[in-house]
Design a protein around this motif. Structure first.
Motif, mmCIF file in Angstrom:
data_model
loop_
_atom_site.group_PDB
_atom_site.id
_atom_site.type_symbol
_atom_site.label_atom_id
_atom_site.label_comp_id
_atom_site.label_asym_id
_atom_site.label_seq_id
_atom_site.Cartn_x
_atom_site.Cartn_y
_atom_site.Cartn_z
ATOM 1 N N UNK A 187 0.844 -1.190 0.000
ATOM 2 C CA UNK A 187 0.000 0.000 0.000
ATOM 3 C C UNK A 187 0.878 1.238 0.000
ATOM 4 N N UNK A 188 0.656 2.099 -0.987
ATOM 5 C CA UNK A 188 1.409 3.341 -1.129
ATOM 6 C C UNK A 188 0.439 4.493 -1.363
ATOM 7 N N UNK A 189 0.750 5.657 -0.821
ATOM 8 C CA UNK A 189 -0.133 6.803 -1.015
ATOM 9 C C UNK A 189 0.667 8.087 -1.193
ATOM 10 N N UNK A 190 0.207 8.888 -2.125
ATOM 11 C CA UNK A 190 0.684 10.261 -2.235
ATOM 12 C C UNK A 190 -0.417 11.168 -1.708
ATOM 13 N N UNK A 191 -0.282 12.472 -1.906
ATOM 14 C CA UNK A 191 -1.201 13.398 -1.253
ATOM 15 C C UNK A 191 -2.643 13.199 -1.692
ATOM 16 N N UNK A 192 -2.875 12.949 -2.987
ATOM 17 C CA UNK A 192 -4.237 12.926 -3.502
ATOM 18 C C UNK A 192 -4.692 11.569 -4.040
ATOM 19 N N UNK A 193 -3.835 10.571 -4.009
ATOM 20 C CA UNK A 193 -4.235 9.241 -4.475
ATOM 21 C C UNK A 193 -3.326 8.192 -3.861
ATOM 22 N N UNK A 194 -3.828 6.969 -3.833
ATOM 23 C CA UNK A 194 -3.056 5.857 -3.298
ATOM 24 C C UNK A 194 -3.419 4.574 -4.013
ATOM 25 N N UNK A 195 -2.722 3.475 -3.645
ATOM 26 C CA UNK A 195 -2.979 2.198 -4.319
ATOM 27 C C UNK A 195 -2.542 1.041 -3.453
ATOM 28 N N UNK A 196 -3.010 -0.127 -3.817
ATOM 29 C CA UNK A 196 -2.594 -1.362 -3.156
ATOM 30 C C UNK A 196 -2.469 -2.474 -4.204
ATOM 31 N N UNK A 197 -1.337 -3.168 -4.167
ATOM 32 C CA UNK A 197 -1.169 -4.446 -4.846
ATOM 33 C C UNK A 197 -1.202 -5.514 -3.759
ATOM 34 N N UNK A 198 -2.147 -6.448 -3.851
ATOM 35 C CA UNK A 198 -2.261 -7.456 -2.791
ATOM 36 C C UNK A 198 -2.545 -8.831 -3.382
ATOM 37 N N UNK A 199 -1.785 -9.809 -2.912
ATOM 38 C CA UNK A 199 -1.942 -11.198 -3.339
ATOM 39 C C UNK A 199 -1.584 -12.134 -2.195
ATOM 40 N N UNK A 200 -2.094 -13.364 -2.252
ATOM 41 C CA UNK A 200 -1.800 -14.381 -1.246
ATOM 42 C C UNK A 200 -0.711 -15.319 -1.770
ATOM 43 N N UNK A 201 0.267 -15.617 -0.900
ATOM 44 C CA UNK A 201 1.331 -16.557 -1.251
ATOM 45 C C UNK A 201 1.525 -17.550 -0.112
ATOM 46 N N UNK A 202 2.044 -18.702 -0.455
ATOM 47 C CA UNK A 202 2.453 -19.715 0.528
ATOM 48 C C UNK A 202 3.962 -19.822 0.513
ATOM 49 N N UNK A 203 4.574 -19.793 1.686
ATOM 50 C CA UNK A 203 6.028 -19.909 1.779
ATOM 51 C C UNK A 203 6.441 -21.358 1.519
ATOM 52 N N UNK A 204 7.436 -21.527 0.656
ATOM 53 C CA UNK A 204 7.980 -22.853 0.364
ATOM 54 C C UNK A 204 9.474 -22.872 0.714
ATOM 55 N N UNK A 205 10.067 -24.032 0.575
ATOM 56 C CA UNK A 205 11.487 -24.189 0.904
ATOM 57 C C UNK A 205 12.353 -23.259 0.063
ATOM 58 N N UNK A 206 12.006 -23.109 -1.215
ATOM 59 C CA UNK A 206 12.861 -22.368 -2.142
ATOM 60 C C UNK A 206 12.263 -21.035 -2.594
ATOM 61 N N UNK A 207 11.083 -20.674 -2.106
ATOM 62 C CA UNK A 207 10.465 -19.435 -2.561
ATOM 63 C C UNK A 207 9.029 -19.343 -2.086
ATOM 64 N N UNK A 208 8.109 -19.139 -3.014
ATOM 65 C CA UNK A 208 6.693 -19.077 -2.675
ATOM 66 C C UNK A 208 5.863 -19.778 -3.737
ATOM 67 N N UNK A 209 4.692 -20.209 -3.328
ATOM 68 C CA UNK A 209 3.639 -20.576 -4.267
ATOM 69 C C UNK A 209 2.707 -19.378 -4.359
ATOM 70 N N UNK A 210 2.622 -18.795 -5.548
ATOM 71 C CA UNK A 210 1.695 -17.691 -5.762
ATOM 72 C C UNK A 210 0.316 -18.249 -6.080
ATOM 73 N N UNK A 211 -0.679 -17.866 -5.320
ATOM 74 C CA UNK A 211 -2.039 -18.266 -5.654
ATOM 75 C C UNK A 211 -2.562 -17.472 -6.851
ATOM 76 N N UNK A 212 -1.989 -16.298 -7.088
ATOM 77 C CA UNK A 212 -2.375 -15.460 -8.226
ATOM 78 C C UNK A 212 -1.842 -16.049 -9.527
ATOM 79 N N UNK A 213 -2.695 -16.151 -10.519
ATOM 80 C CA UNK A 213 -2.267 -16.615 -11.846
ATOM 81 C C UNK A 213 -2.534 -15.585 -12.943
#
Length: 388
Positions: free
Chosen positions: A354-380
């Protein structure tokens, strides 16, 4: 599609907690949950209260009891994986009806079942941050009458909830898939002149159409100045060209939350809006590519802050880049500057930029699972800028 935790997993959760209770010298744990914060009740019983609140009474040996308000018996019986259900006045709805003549259990009744006359008994309460005063005071008074010490015990259960089972993970995948499919269908409806509330109405329709039991949180579409809100509700404001539009969709399935958040803008998009969208996307991808089991959580936060500083956006940050997700959309643990734990396999997080400037803001949000070598992204899908 798997949408329910099996009975044997609820039984295992109780037994696992009882072993932890013995090590911590706890005689009883009493959890609390309500409609907005059901996690500590649903985790052991699968019961999700409505109007009234609820609790789970777990002795260090023996069977647990589901504690409910006077009106919820048949409702709770249809949901609960705990057979023993007891009605207590303290869990009634907030308008405080009296229920004269209705037989009710008391905390004294419960304590007398498991507390003997010896000293050094300890009672753990779970859900303290949102436990209402009448429930808390009744527990404290009864503990005093039985010469028991009362301590907070959330950490015992938080540690259990952080590492997800294979069934939990599969349900969370399915919940996210519902959210993503719903997001795709909502995008087809978005156009200038539509109100924020009308966009959310489409999201509510689609998550249920695709199988959600409910929303994971009060979903929102916010635009223009409203997009600066990190937590929000939609309004009757109309979507306009040239403004940032933030859409948050989260389906709940089998108790488990999901969330997809994306900034959206109509073409032609202002440069300052596009620039922040690009920074947010790059930050999202940076965090996802560096998460893995064994890494110290605070290093992820440092990586995030360094990236934002390099892109002259550190002042846009409100909080760290990730938080846990499970029975609640936002739950332990958070990834922040002082996070001194290491990530473990099968932890699940929302990567939440979540980032915001004075007059607008935004959010990039996704769910991930932690794995041994990285993540499993549920987003496709939806891994690039969305310009309509």
């Amino acid at each position: 599609m798997i949408n329910q935790i099996p009975q044997h997993e609820f039984i295992l959760r109780v037994k696992t907690l009882q072993e932890k209770m013995k090590k911590e010298n706890l005689d009883v744990i009493i959890t609390f949950g309500d409609e907005a914060e059901p996690q500590y009740v649903r985790y052991f019983s699968d019961y999700w209260p409505s109007f009234e609140s609820a609790g789970v009474f777990i002795p260090k040996t023996g069977e647990p009891s589901l504690l409910i308000g006077p009106e919820s018996y048949s409702f709770s019986k249809a949901w609960s994986k705990i057979p023993r259900i007891l009605k207590l006045k303290e869990y009634r709805e907030s308008s405080e009806p009296e229920y004269p003549g209705v037989p009710l259990t008391t905390f004294s009744d419960l304590f007398s079942e498991v507390i003997d006359n010896s000293s050094n008994h300890r009672i753990g309460i779970v859900g303290y941050p949102f436990m209402p005063t009448p429930v808390y005071e009744a527990i404290i008074k009864t503990a005093h009458d039985f010469h028991c010490e009362v301590v907070r015990a959330e950490n015992l259960i938080i540690g259990m909830k952080q590492i997800k089972s294979e069934t939990e993970i599969e349900i969370m995948r399915n919940a996210y898939n519902i959210s993503q499919k719903s997001f795709a269908n909502v995008l087809k409806k978005v156009q200038p002149g539509l109100s924020e509330i009308e966009v959310v109405a489409e999201a509510e329709y689609f998550i249920r159409k695709f199988g959600a039991e409910n929303e994971a949180y009060p979903m929102w579409c916010i635009s223009g100045e409203n997009s600066t809100h990190a937590i929000a509700r939609p309004t009757h404001k109309k979507l306009q060209k040239g403004e940032m539009i933030q859409i948050q969709i989260g389906a709940r399935l089998g108790g488990y939350a999901s969330s997809i958040g994306r900034p959206v803008v109509f073409n032609p998009a202002p440069k300052e809006v596009l620039d922040l969208m690009k920074i947010g996307l790059e930050a999202r991808n940076l965090i996802v590519s560096n998460l893995k089991a064994g890494i110290e959580a605070r290093k992820i936060d440092t990586l995030y802050r360094d990236f934002l500083k390099k892109n002259n956006a550190l002042e846009c940050m409100v909080y760290g880049p990730c938080h846990g997700v499970g029975l609640m959309e936002g739950e332990h643990p958070w990834i922040e500057a002082n996070s001194d734990y290491c990530l473990q396999e099968n932890m699940t997080f929302c990567v939440d930029i979540f980032l915001k400037r004075e007059h607008f803001g935004l959010r990039w949000e996704d769910v991930v699972r932690i794995t041994k070598d990285g993540v499993e992204e549920f987003c496709t899908d939806f891994k690039d800028l969305i310009i309509l």
